[in-house]
Scaffold this motif. Structure first.
Motif, PDB file in Angstrom:
ATOM      1  N   VAL A   1     -17.981 -47.748 -13.194  1.00 16.98           N
ATOM      2  CA  VAL A   1     -19.237 -46.142 -13.671  1.00 16.98           C
ATOM      3  C   VAL A   1     -19.398 -45.399 -12.174  1.00 16.98           C
ATOM      4  O   VAL A   1     -19.492 -43.938 -11.814  1.00 16.98           O
ATOM      5  CB  VAL A   1     -20.819 -47.144 -14.052  1.00 16.98           C
ATOM      6  CG1 VAL A   1     -21.694 -45.716 -14.054  1.00 16.98           C
ATOM      7  CG2 VAL A   1     -20.444 -47.482 -15.110  1.00 16.98           C
ATOM      8  N   ALA A   2     -19.241 -46.645 -10.597  1.00 19.02           N
ATOM      9  CA  ALA A   2     -19.108 -45.502  -9.917  1.00 19.02           C
ATOM     10  C   ALA A   2     -17.894 -44.731  -9.850  1.00 19.02           C
ATOM     11  O   ALA A   2     -17.888 -43.898  -9.403  1.00 19.02           O
ATOM     12  CB  ALA A   2     -19.549 -46.615  -8.597  1.00 19.02           C
ATOM     13  N   GLU A   3     -17.154 -45.343  -9.617  1.00 17.42           N
ATOM     14  CA  GLU A   3     -15.177 -44.812  -9.825  1.00 17.42           C
ATOM     15  C   GLU A   3     -15.473 -43.001 -10.770  1.00 17.42           C
ATOM     16  O   GLU A   3     -14.887 -42.174  -9.888  1.00 17.42           O
ATOM     17  CB  GLU A   3     -14.179 -45.929 -10.197  1.00 17.42           C
ATOM     18  CG  GLU A   3     -13.624 -45.560  -9.759  1.00 17.42           C
ATOM     19  CD  GLU A   3     -13.149 -46.153  -8.285  1.00 17.42           C
ATOM     20  OE1 GLU A   3     -12.948 -44.911  -7.115  1.00 17.42           O
ATOM     21  OE2 GLU A   3     -13.110 -46.765  -7.930  1.00 17.42           O
ATOM     22  N   GLY A   4     -16.371 -43.202 -11.909  1.00 18.55           N
ATOM     23  CA  GLY A   4     -16.313 -41.761 -12.484  1.00 18.55           C
ATOM     24  C   GLY A   4     -17.781 -41.099 -12.035  1.00 18.55           C
ATOM     25  O   GLY A   4     -16.994 -39.297 -12.413  1.00 18.55           O
TER      26      GLY A   4
ATOM     27  N   THR B   1     -27.516 -40.488  -8.651  1.00 22.44           N
ATOM     28  CA  THR B   1     -25.846 -40.189  -9.076  1.00 22.44           C
ATOM     29  C   THR B   1     -26.092 -42.774  -8.749  1.00 22.44           C
ATOM     30  O   THR B   1     -25.495 -42.980 -10.196  1.00 22.44           O
ATOM     31  CB  THR B   1     -24.513 -40.062  -8.176  1.00 22.44           C
ATOM     32  OG1 THR B   1     -24.611 -39.028  -8.460  1.00 22.44           O
ATOM     33  CG2 THR B   1     -23.768 -40.838  -8.754  1.00 22.44           C
ATOM     34  N   ILE B   2     -26.974 -43.134  -8.340  1.00 22.29           N
ATOM     35  CA  ILE B   2     -26.819 -44.171  -8.169  1.00 22.29           C
ATOM     36  C   ILE B   2     -27.384 -44.957  -8.743  1.00 22.29           C
ATOM     37  O   ILE B   2     -27.505 -45.906  -9.859  1.00 22.29           O
ATOM     38  CB  ILE B   2     -27.663 -44.386  -6.905  1.00 22.29           C
ATOM     39  CG1 ILE B   2     -26.537 -46.502  -6.275  1.00 22.29           C
ATOM     40  CG2 ILE B   2     -28.928 -44.504  -6.672  1.00 22.29           C
ATOM     41  CD1 ILE B   2     -27.279 -46.804  -4.794  1.00 22.29           C
ATOM     42  N   SER B   3     -28.670 -43.829  -9.487  1.00 17.16           N
ATOM     43  CA  SER B   3     -29.899 -44.615 -10.259  1.00 17.16           C
ATOM     44  C   SER B   3     -28.725 -45.261 -11.713  1.00 17.16           C
ATOM     45  O   SER B   3     -29.586 -45.993 -12.420  1.00 17.16           O
ATOM     46  CB  SER B   3     -30.672 -43.646 -10.977  1.00 17.16           C
ATOM     47  OG  SER B   3     -31.551 -43.523 -10.159  1.00 17.16           O
TER      48      SER B   3
ATOM     49  N   ASN C   1     -26.359 -47.993 -15.775  1.00 16.89           N
ATOM     50  CA  ASN C   1     -25.682 -47.818 -17.220  1.00 16.89           C
ATOM     51  C   ASN C   1     -24.323 -49.476 -17.011  1.00 16.89           C
ATOM     52  O   ASN C   1     -24.056 -50.238 -17.722  1.00 16.89           O
ATOM     53  CB  ASN C   1     -24.611 -47.056 -17.196  1.00 16.89           C
ATOM     54  CG  ASN C   1     -24.983 -46.211 -18.016  1.00 16.89           C
ATOM     55  OD1 ASN C   1     -25.881 -45.920 -19.261  1.00 16.89           O
ATOM     56  ND2 ASN C   1     -26.106 -44.909 -16.995  1.00 16.89           N
ATOM     57  N   ALA C   2     -24.286 -49.642 -15.664  1.00 19.31           N
ATOM     58  CA  ALA C   2     -23.522 -51.152 -15.709  1.00 19.31           C
ATOM     59  C   ALA C   2     -24.460 -52.034 -15.651  1.00 19.31           C
ATOM     60  O   ALA C   2     -23.502 -53.596 -16.678  1.00 19.31           O
ATOM     61  CB  ALA C   2     -23.182 -51.079 -13.878  1.00 19.31           C
ATOM     62  N   VAL C   3     -25.457 -52.352 -15.296  1.00 23.39           N
ATOM     63  CA  VAL C   3     -26.362 -53.603 -15.399  1.00 23.39           C
ATOM     64  C   VAL C   3     -26.767 -53.780 -16.959  1.00 23.39           C
ATOM     65  O   VAL C   3     -26.626 -54.483 -17.742  1.00 23.39           O
ATOM     66  CB  VAL C   3     -27.838 -52.970 -14.967  1.00 23.39           C
ATOM     67  CG1 VAL C   3     -29.056 -53.480 -15.871  1.00 23.39           C
ATOM     68  CG2 VAL C   3     -27.535 -53.711 -13.319  1.00 23.39           C
TER      69      VAL C   3
END
Lengths: 208, 194
Positions: free
Chosen positions: A152-155, A169-171, A176-178
């Motif tokens: 997700v962070a890469e995107g 962005t971080i939120s 979404n990852a979690v």
């Protein structure tokens, strides 16, 4: 069954334009059974450093106490706060001390370090459980959802995000990852640090 | 199998632990008290490996008492919990670790707040509104998610506890028969009959 996945939990840190952000989930579990939805994994070290400790929960508490002690001793001896770069090496050597019987923790750090001209510059770092340092320029991830966080962070991440955009962005990355990881979640906490202040927000996530 | 519950409410913590002492498939005793009084406002429910439990609980009990005698005041619940957790965490990385799970319920007489700590044998510690250990936790925790109220009176809290015990008796194959229930609040510690 890995000891690193016994309690669950994830942490991520990101760099922005003259700011950094660090976020973690709030779950504490025993394998698949949820125990607590308010288990903090991110701790303030100085006014300008935050430390995230995902991994085995007993070592989260033990290491938090150990770093508090070592940073206090440093502050007394040096009569100044520890710099983020120095602290990263303190974390690394503390973990390597236990090379053959490690703490089951993969620390993530975020802070603002002083520049020679008197300004501040964002700093993030992470290590593995025996203290191998990783100084990234964009973002660092750790914990049971780390593989999803990378994706997700890469995107979503891009260079020079302003504090508000970095927060978004971080939120979104974290939430979404979690949601794709059974061992992380149950709420998220986010800290966004600029040169003069820290904004802390608790996010409501899916509670399942 | 061994089960213990704890619930916080308005100014109190209730601790309940079953009273069976088992060895393999045999019930050796059915009136064992597995909740220790550590100080005038601190209770500890313990479960785990027989032998370890009593040895560890007595070690903790006496060291908490020693602190009180030396300093003329007892440790507050957060401080006591931190010290007990550290004892377990250090033990985990020793030659023979204690296999003991704890629920620590206390009333802080300086801030007038009840505290409940969930601690396992690894030294994992967290503060909770309600908690449980053992097989009973799989049934009781979901029930408590639905019925727990942090503002409940003692009567309501005991009614919720009764629900937990009834649910465990109904659904768990190896459910314990009897429980000992203790309450800690501003007036100190007392045992209650359900």
């Amino acid at each position: 069954m890995s000891i690193m996945e016994y309690n669950g939990g994830s942490v991520i840190a990101m760099v922005g334009k003259d700011c950094v952000a660090i976020a973690s989930d709030l779950r504490l579990g025993n394998q698949a059974l949820g125990i607590s939805s308010n288990f903090q994994k991110i701790f303030p070290v100085t006014d300008r450093i935050y430390l995230g400790l995902p991994g085995l929960a007993t070592d989260v508490t033990t290491l938090r106490e150990l770093f508090r002690y070592r940073v206090n001793m440093y502050t007394i001896k040096e009569e100044r706060d520890i710099e983020p770069e120095t602290f990263a090496h303190l974390v690394s050597s503390t973990l390597y001390e236990r090379r053959f019987g490690p703490f089951f923790i993969e620390p993530v750090m975020a802070g603002m370090s002083k520049t020679p001209s008197g300004g501040y510059k964002p700093f993030i770092a992470a290590t593995d459980l025996i203290g191998c340092l990783n100084f990234a320029k964009d973002f660092v991830v750790a914990g049971t959802a780390s593989s999803k966080l990378y994706g997700v962070a890469e995107g979503l991440w891009e260079p020079d995000l302003e504090p508000e955009d970095l927060f978004e962005t971080i939120s979104q990355t974290m939430l979404n990852a979690v949601d794709r990881d059974a061992y992380s979640g149950w709420g998220v906490i986010v800290h966004v640090m600029t040169k003069d202040k820290v904004i802390t927000r608790t996010l409501k996530g899916r509670m399942d | 199998m061994e089960t213990s519950f704890a619930i916080t409410g308005k100014g109190y913590v209730i601790l309940a632990a079953d009273t069976t002492s088992a060895r393999s498939i045999v019930k050796m005793k059915s009136d064992e008290d597995k909740i220790k009084t550590l100080s005038p406002h601190l209770l500890m429910a313990y479960s785990g490996e027989p032998g370890d439990t009593i040895q560890f609980a007595e070690y903790i009990e006496r060291n908490i008492r020693l602190y009180q005698i030396r300093n003329n005041y007892p440790l507050r619940p957060p401080a006591a919990a931190s010290w007990i957790r550290r004892s377990l965490a250090d033990s985990l990385r020793s030659r023979k670790p204690y296999a003991v799970n704890l629920l620590l319920g206390g009333y802080d007489t300086t801030t007038y707040t009840p505290h409940l700590y969930w601690v396992d044998y690894l030294g994992t510690m967290t503060e909770l509104p309600f908690g449980a250990h053992g097989y009973g936790s799989y049934f009781a925790l979901s029930l408590l998610d639905r019925y727990h109220d942090p503002e409940a009176t003692l009567e309501e809290g005991l009614a919720t506890l009764r629900r937990c015990i009834d649910e465990v008796s109904k659904r768990l194959v190896v459910s314990p028969g009897k429980y000992k229930v203790k309450v800690v609040d501003k007036d100190g510690i007392r045992e209650v009959e359900l």
